[in-house]
Design a protein around this motif. Structure first.
Motif: not given
Length: 855
Positions: A366-368, A370, A372, A376, A389, A392, A520, A654-655
């Motif tokens: 799912e696209d957050t 937020k 990159f 990313q 993401r 992906t 991640e 970014a996460d």
């Protein structure tokens, strides 16, 4: 020919090995025998032609395909096979030299149906795809049938799905099993001979392991699954999975001396090893293995995610990953799945059909919404999108691909199987850094044969004695681009790389893209100011040290916790570093089991680095390195970037899976990795006083600044050191400059043993330390038995290594600080790097080079 071959068969049988595949000369002799077969040898000759010749574009395959094509077309005769059988055999060759004869035969009314049957399930058709499509559009019914088969994924649906239940016997290796255990560096020379190399599996860690596997197969009557607590850490060695599958997998029809399939189960499976298992058609499963023991017969229910004992009791539950794994196993591996799925999708698109629903498609996260991270964005650019993401599935374009000599022969063989006659990756480089110093006859042969194989396909080949692959490959990089390499330390200091086994490296080189489930990221942020006596190598070790302090990393293997494993390590806060210094940080991400690494740098050091590298690449062209056009293309790309130098940056929102902050003000003494685990890091004060027998200053973790610093420390002591001191610079350019500056005189007075530029002790496949020695090393990793049998190895900086060499022990903090008190660990004079555009002897040669395009 048969007499010599049978002598070879007998010799190999005495070693419990199958005979080697036939080479081109043997195949040519075989062809002549098949034309006029000796009485009683008919079955043997057909067996050899069918099963003992490598597929694809091997030299022997060329001879085989030419002969079979002649038989099919009637220009050669044999009483053993007719035209139809010849075509069927062409269809078993996977692609390459067999494709064009099959396409031509589509116009032969009698034999076209058989040729169509073969092409309908062949994946490696490449440009011949267009030939078949044109024939189909022109009304050739046989070509139409092939096109429809490709669209219907007949190549996939004809294969049996992964079973609902898989019954296996457990073979368990407790603790951590690294790729050195599965594919010992000392036996690297034998890696292309998979059955022979597999005999060395676990020879140091579990000497009776192979015999145990054989016994389990006989006594239990089921295939054996390889099980371990932590499996496959360390190098990106396809040879490691080759060895495991040789003992636990299944023969591949028409492919001699190679196996696929098999099951690998681990509480933790190193990411590169996991991917390599996928590529080989194995089923890798991560789950708790505490209830699995050698000799247990278990039933794996992959779709239910359960492992049961013989009583039907559930021992452990697991989740299959990735979501496409069942298709990968059915297709015979991730690589054939990707190639075949692409063929089906391409065909359906050209026919105006919707995408096939036969495959399990990667599920996009799912696209957050937020931003990159830097990694990313880099991968996003290579995929033609803004960012990618985590989770992906993507296929980023490979700008740079590296291959080194102890895996290069395997990469060559994989490229042949992929029917590759030209590279689609922009730059592919082959090095000879692991075998140059003390070459065996097999190494010398490889050094003669491999360069031409790579340069004929548009690659760049280094020469024995040039030095370490990474120190050269880094000089060819483009900012913010993506690449890979068949060495786990292919960790770009600019851009990003995802190291891989030789099979995936071959795929990336041949097709120019690489399959990737985007990992991640973990962000490590440095803040504060470097303290006296602290080096960049100490910051490398500060990363696991901080992770341990925060509970993100454990040293114990049972229930191993590692926040970096399989994730991208993104480093910030040291933007002022030179690119050579940044590589110390990115290089060591391999020891963290990270999938990749990025280092945020300012533009200025990158501009300086590229200006230097343009001169070096021009010097290479002038010095006769090939492929000149590839080198020139990279020069042009560097010059274009320098016209408008822009760097990507992570978005503020970014996460990250985890953020770890490290305050430089708190690091007041060196940090070292203890025997024999690069994760087991401790402060110098915790290990001071340990006696040291040998010291090694070398490996890809070093650059010219380290050798100057070590030289200054050694010079100040003024005496020969009591330890055995090894010194091996990373490249011949470093060596030359150090000689010019007088440092080799210092090393000589200290009693050091200076080695040819290259990997030296680091891999331990040639020179090795004494058995059971205690060693202080600047090398990359310190797994058991890597540098020497029974050796206990500490890892740290060149500066600390020099002090340990002088004292014959690991110093106290006070002793260390006294020895380096006149050494500024960030001094621009000592830590001055090779700017080739400022060195007259390189500049003078480079300036004479006329761009290839202008010739």
């Amino acid at each position: 020919m048969l007499e010599n071959y049978r002598e070879h068969v007998a010799e190999r049988e005495s070693q419990d090995l199958p005979p080697l595949p036939l080479n081109a000369v043997q195949t040519a002799e075989l062809v002549e025998l098949i034309k006029n077969p000796p009485e009683g040898e008919e079955a043997t000759l057909v067996e050899l032609l069918t099963h003992r010749i490598p597929p694809g574009v091997d030299e022997a395959a060329y001879v085989k395909a030419a002969f079979l094509a002649d038989v099919a077309k009637g220009s050669a005769e044999t009483p053993l096979i007719d035209g139809k059988q010849a075509i069927e055999l062409l269809g078993t060759m996977k692609g390459g030299y067999s494709i064009q004869p099959l396409v031509d035969l589509l116009d032969d009314d009698e034999l076209a149906p058989v040729a169509a049957d073969a092409l309908a399930v062949t994946l490696l058709v490449f440009d011949a795809y267009n030939d078949v499509m044109e024939k189909a559009q022109a009304g050739n019914a046989h070509a139409e049938r092939i096109v429809n088969a490709w669209a219907d994924a007949k190549w996939f649906t004809d294969r049996a799905p992964m079973a609902d239940e898989i019954k296996v016997t457990v073979f368990k290796v407790p603790g951590e099993t690294n790729t050195d255990d599965l594919s010992p560096a000392s036996e690297a020379w034998s890696r292309p001979d998979i059955p022979l190399h597999a005999m060395a599996m676990l020879q140091a860690k579990m000497p009776d392991g192979i015999d145990t596997i054989k016994k389990l197969k006989v006594e239990k009557g089921f295939p054996v699954a390889f099980v371990g607590d932590v499996v496959g850490t360390g190098s990106s060695r396809k040879s490691a999975i080759n060895s495991v599958l040789w003992h636990t997998g299944d023969d591949i029809p028409y492919v001699p001396n190679k196996r696929a399939g098999g099951v690998v189960i681990g509480s933790k499976i190193a990411p590169i090893f996991f991917n390599t298992a996928e590529d080989a058609g194995a089923l890798p499963i991560e789950c708790d293995v505490s209830k699995l023991n050698t000799g247990d017969v278990i039933t794996i229910k992959p779709y239910e995610g359960k492992i049961e004992n013989e009583a039907g009791e559930t021992l452990v539950e697991f989740g299959l990953k990735p979501s496409t794994i069942t298709d990968e196993v059915r297709a015979g591996g991730r690589i054939p799945l990707i190639i075949g799925r692409s063929l089906t999708d391409k065909t359906r698109a050209q026919l105006g059909l919707e995408a096939s629903d036969v495959f399990k498609r990667p599920v996009a996260p799912e696209d957050t919404g937020k931003g990159f991270s830097l990694a990313q964005k880099m991968v996003g650019r290579a995929c033609g999108v803004e960012g990618v993401r985590p989770g992906t599935y993507c296929e980023p374009r490979m700008t740079t691909v590296g291959s080194q000599d102890t895996t290069g022969a395997m990469t060559r063989d994989e490229l042949k199987e992929l029917a590759c006659l030209g590279f689609n990756a922009d730059l592919v480089m082959q090095s000879f850094c692991h075998t140059a110093a003390y070459p065996k006859p097999v190494d010398v042969k490889l050094q003669h044969d491999l360069p031409g194989f790579f340069t004929n396909r548009g690659g760049v080949s280094l020469r024995p004695g040039d030095g370490v692959i990474h120190s050269w490959l880094n000089r060819m990089l483009l900012p913010d681009s993506v690449g890979t390499g068949g060495d786990s330390h292919t960790r770009f200091p600019i851009g990003i790389s995802f190291p891989a086994g030789s099979g995936l490296v071959a795929f990336a080189a041949a097709l120019g893209v690489m399959p990737l489930d985007m990992p991640e990221s973990v962000k490590v942020v440095f803040k504060g100011k470097m303290q006296p006596g602290v080096t960049l190598r100490d910051l490398v070790n500060a990363i696991p040290y901080a992770a341990i302090q925060h509970g993100h990393l454990t040293v114990a293997k049972a229930g191993k916790k590692n926040v970096f494993s399989g994730r991208i390590l993104e480093i910030e806060g040291l933007e002022h570093l030179k690119v050579e210094q940044a590589f110390e940080l990115s290089d060591a991400s391999a020891e963290r089991s990270a999938a990749a690494c990025t280092v945020k740098l300012d533009k200025e050091p990158i501009i300086e680095y590229l200006q230097s590298n343009i001169t070096l690449l021009k010097w290479m062209i002038a010095s006769g390195y090939e492929d000149k056009r590839t080198l020139q293309r990279r020069i042009d790309a560097m010059e274009k970037w320098l016209e408008t130098p822009e760097l990507m940056e992570a978005d503020a929102d970014a996460d990250y899976a985890q953020v770890i902050e490290i305050d430089l003000n708190d690091i007041k003494e060196p940090i070292v990795a203890c025997p024999n685990d690069p994760d087991d890091v401790k402060l110098l004060s915790d290990v001071a006083g340990q006696g040291i027998d040998e010291v090694f200053i070398g490996s890809c973790m070093t650059n010219i600044g380290h050798y100057r610093a070590a030289g200054k420390v050694l010079e100040a002591s003024g005496a020969s050191v009591p330890t055995k001191l090894w010194i091996a610079p990373p490249t011949k350019m470093d060596e030359h400059q150090l000689v010019q500056e007088g440092y080799y005189s210092i090393y000589g007075k200290a009693g050091a043993r200076t080695e040819m530029p290259g990997c030296s002790l680091c891999m331990g496949n040639q020179a090795r330390v004494a058995d059971n020695a205690t060693v202080f090393s600047t090398s990359t990793r310190n797994f058991p038995n890597r540098l020497g049998k029974g050796a206990n190895v500490y890892l740290g900086s060149a500066e600390l290594a020099a002090v340990a060499a002088i004292l014959g022990k690991i110093p106290t903090v006070g002793e260390y600080m006294e020895q380096v008190k006149d050494l500024n660990t960030m001094s621009s004079e000592i830590y001055r790097y090779l700017n080739f555009h400022e060195i007259e002897e390189y500049k003078k040669v480079a300036d004479k080079v006329i761009p290839i395009a202008a010739v």
